[in-house]
Design an enzyme around this catalytic site. Structure first.
Site, PDB file in Angstrom:
ATOM      1  N   LYS A  41      -8.144  -5.831   5.923  1.00 39.57           N
ATOM      2  CA  LYS A  41      -7.133  -5.594   4.899  1.00 39.57           C
ATOM      3  C   LYS A  41      -7.499  -6.385   3.644  1.00 39.57           C
ATOM      4  O   LYS A  41      -8.350  -7.250   3.681  1.00 39.57           O
ATOM      5  CB  LYS A  41      -5.750  -6.030   5.395  1.00 39.57           C
ATOM      6  CG  LYS A  41      -5.191  -5.112   6.493  1.00 39.57           C
ATOM      7  CD  LYS A  41      -3.894  -5.621   7.104  1.00 39.57           C
ATOM      8  CE  LYS A  41      -2.746  -5.770   6.145  1.00 39.57           C
ATOM      9  NZ  LYS A  41      -2.437  -4.595   5.332  1.00 39.57           N
ATOM     10  N   GLY A  42      -6.847  -6.051   2.531  1.00 45.48           N
ATOM     11  CA  GLY A  42      -7.090  -6.853   1.332  1.00 45.48           C
ATOM     12  C   GLY A  42      -7.577  -6.065   0.135  1.00 45.48           C
ATOM     13  O   GLY A  42      -7.904  -6.647  -0.900  1.00 45.48           O
ATOM     14  N   GLU A  68       0.159 -10.819   3.642  1.00 50.54           N
ATOM     15  CA  GLU A  68       0.230  -9.853   4.739  1.00 50.54           C
ATOM     16  C   GLU A  68      -0.096 -10.497   6.087  1.00 50.54           C
ATOM     17  O   GLU A  68       0.524 -10.199   7.105  1.00 50.54           O
ATOM     18  CB  GLU A  68      -0.724  -8.682   4.464  1.00 50.54           C
ATOM     19  CG  GLU A  68      -0.263  -7.804   3.303  1.00 50.54           C
ATOM     20  CD  GLU A  68      -1.314  -6.797   2.864  1.00 50.54           C
ATOM     21  OE1 GLU A  68      -0.948  -5.830   2.176  1.00 50.54           O
ATOM     22  OE2 GLU A  68      -2.508  -6.979   3.182  1.00 50.54           O
ATOM     23  N   GLY A 104       0.815  -1.201   0.000  1.00 54.83           N
ATOM     24  CA  GLY A 104       0.000   0.000   0.000  1.00 54.83           C
ATOM     25  C   GLY A 104       0.848   1.250   0.000  1.00 54.83           C
ATOM     26  O   GLY A 104       2.078   1.200   0.121  1.00 54.83           O
ATOM     27  N   ASP A 119       2.644  -2.371   8.424  1.00 58.08           N
ATOM     28  CA  ASP A 119       1.762  -2.479   7.266  1.00 58.08           C
ATOM     29  C   ASP A 119       0.602  -1.494   7.410  1.00 58.08           C
ATOM     30  O   ASP A 119       0.323  -1.016   8.511  1.00 58.08           O
ATOM     31  CB  ASP A 119       1.225  -3.920   7.150  1.00 58.08           C
ATOM     32  CG  ASP A 119       0.809  -4.272   5.731  1.00 58.08           C
ATOM     33  OD1 ASP A 119       0.672  -3.358   4.886  1.00 58.08           O
ATOM     34  OD2 ASP A 119       0.621  -5.467   5.460  1.00 58.08           O
TER      35      ASP A 119
END
EC number: 5.3.1.6
Lengths: 238, 238, 238, 238
Positions: free
Chosen positions: B100-101, B109, B31, B87
């Site tokens: 997330k994703g 991750e 990201g 992250d």
């Protein structure tokens, strides 16, 4: 004439095929007994005794065999339902919980079994156990990059996990999905399959494990008594 | 000079890099904010301010960027531990549970985050929510042959799931593991992330979902106040 | 009523469907014109105008569409032959050589086209070019670990190759086979498609490229003249 | 003390390791002799006799072994060059053309060999043949959905191709890339390896075959004479 062991498997396969009706969408399992079941189904289709059957296979092996026998096949994504799935197992406990995955096909097999309205297991009597995982290792399919990490997490859960190595290629067995297999021995066997199935599947890097919990409707057991091959229906212990 | 939004992301990235010590094995996230963090790390390695760092990446993007910056990389299977993983996230709730994703990298991750001794999340203030999944869809990575079946099972759990389609290829987005992504909206959002994470991962055909539960140690939030970019530490609500 | 552009595509699709006979095994292509062809085929099956058709799809997109229209499908491994394949193209040269792969499906598409007894291409007039690769990049499908190496080898062959990046995931587009795509521009376009196809496929790490050489039997071209959508058969220049 | 056969392999492995210099990026092959080479390399790194080595492995097996020996590894995408690659072979002909792939690793092995400035082959004397493919089958890696089609195309080229079946899973061997392997016997062996390599790689559905053509710089052959293990350098016949 086939030997007694094969006669027994044929008897179980035949008993399972008895449950197939015209028009059914069928899950076709893997392994030696399932292979005999697919052959018996092919014969009934060829003779016209059964009609309008569609098969969904759980392994490459079943796909090749069914195609050769002329059984119409569909992919899992192309069927709306599966009426009946028939498959073998590596271990069956008294509550009808299973270990599967000796052939590393348990991912496809569980997809089919869990989709089916009715799931019938065909085994010989050596597969019936009191407690799972004392005799047969539990297969866990993992991402290639995650096997060490999962191995460590399984140790925290009380399991000793070995990477399944191949004979006809260098390195580990690779599944039809491109992943690896850890074969796990839980200390003392598996007391609570439902809990363990969920815990293992929740580990990052795990695709699926070989515990089939609360999926089985009926278990047909081949046996030999007085030198004659026969079939009995296993009673579920609640 | 970078705009305020970018300044804010840089401030968060810099605050995270402050936690890196010589000799650490680092999980490098994906990201836009994580990318700024990797760049800041590369600068500190180039200047000699940091030494003996090993990185483990969570996406192709991070791998390419880290290689270009000369950050030594290892595969997840080649490291014994990860000291610190940094992250981003798509949503963070008051208990530090995450979704997330968005970039379809949540499998890698989560492997890295769950392996790390310490997991620090870097986000801007728009990612902080009271309840997960009201604003951002929950990504679920599924086997290609299982997406319809999983879609049906998610509906039974109260979720509406759409297959994520691609822009630069025909058909669906394919993940780095070769699987598909269902983006799920649970009716009313997600009340019990821990329970839902486990239920979804237990569905046959599911590899992993984007819920990160009980993994996060610290959340650094970028914010702009009085026209100045800054960083605050989110307080966890128990 | 559909706009002229769509009318033109429908006209080409209809002309292709005219060639389908009862009992054929059909290769069903990808892309917008192929989608209209699949719809037209579905309508003819529903009305009973065509019977006993079996389809083999070349993409996820076609598989979903055909399943919804009730067109019986088989996998490539389950058919003995393909009588007729119909597909689009990104560029067609005067010798009927093609570039395909804008949708990253060219691996499946070439498998089907090369298996078919007859391969018919359906395009609109903008796809007809004098020389390949001056307007459209040549897609090359490569193993994930090999993209940099192949990029270097393509440069030695005179090609500039960029990794195709995704919009709806972080990092590169991943194909349905789990590989990456390099989009290649050869200096001066492609003078000898047959030679280049073979050279590129012989590079280690390359699965397949988007050159379709000596496979096409007929090219149907949609065109608009005097405000009316029509179809012409392209003449092959020897 | 190791038996004569093992002594011979160790002698070849040691001769190859002699060529390694400080600072080299090394391709580390697969198979039993390559494993001994990796062990010898690890010993030299541990003793400080060699320094600043980076390895690129060609198989899972090599990756695990090198990691355990503390040899720093990089992925193929993370290195700019390979100075020297050392690997075994299943057959070597007088022009230094090879068949590899008994371990189903030939895709990775060819990527590394073709990237290396110098490629040294280590074999025992049983691997030296006058003509390829009379004693050892040629492995061809194919997409799972294409194996039947490729099998048919190979027959047109004069080859009998069998799908390699697994021992420790149901169905076929799956490679580390998720594909299948056809083992091919060409009628009369392989007369023109360069031509055949290219023809096979150009078949739709083929990823790579086990012919290594014009890649080998040196062949080290282990042999036993008068009960003593030794090494000779094979002379190339032009």
């Amino acid at each position: 004439m086939a030997d007694l062991q094969t006669q027994m498997k044929q008897a179980v396969a035949a008993a399972a095929v008895e449950q197939i009706k015209d028009g059914m969408v069928l899950g076709l399992g893997s392994g030696s007994t399932a292979a005999l079941m697919i052959q018996a189904l092919g014969a009934k289709l060829a003779s016209g005794e059964l009609r309008e059957i569609v098969g969904v296979t759980t392994s490459f092996q079943g796909e090749v065999m069914a195609a050769e026998l002329g059984i119409p096949l569909r992919n899992l994504t192309a069927v709306d339902r599966i009426d009946l799935a028939i498959d073998g197992a590596d271990e069956v406990d008294p509550s009808f919980q299973l270990i599967k995955g000796g052939g590393a096909c348990h991912v496809q097999e569980k997809l089919v079994a869990s989709r089916a309205d009715r799931f019938v297991v065909v085994v010989d009597s050596t597969k019936i156990v009191d407690r799972l995982n004392l005799g047969f290792l539990l297969p866990v399919e993992v991402l290639p990059g995650a096997w060490r990490q999962v191995q460590g997490r399984l140790a925290e859960l009380g399991g000793i996990a070995d990477l399944r190595m191949a004979q006809c290629k260098a390195g580990p067995v690779v599944t039809d999905q491109g992943n690896l297999v850890l074969d796990v021995s839980m200390a003392g066997g598996i007391g609570d399959p439902e809990d363990l199935e969920c815990r293992i599947n929740n580990l990052p890097g795990v695709l699926e494990n070989g515990l089939f919990v609360n999926l089985t409707d009926e278990v047909l057991v081949g046996q030999i008594s007085d030198g004659v091959a026969g079939v009995r229906r296993l009673q579920r212990r609640e």
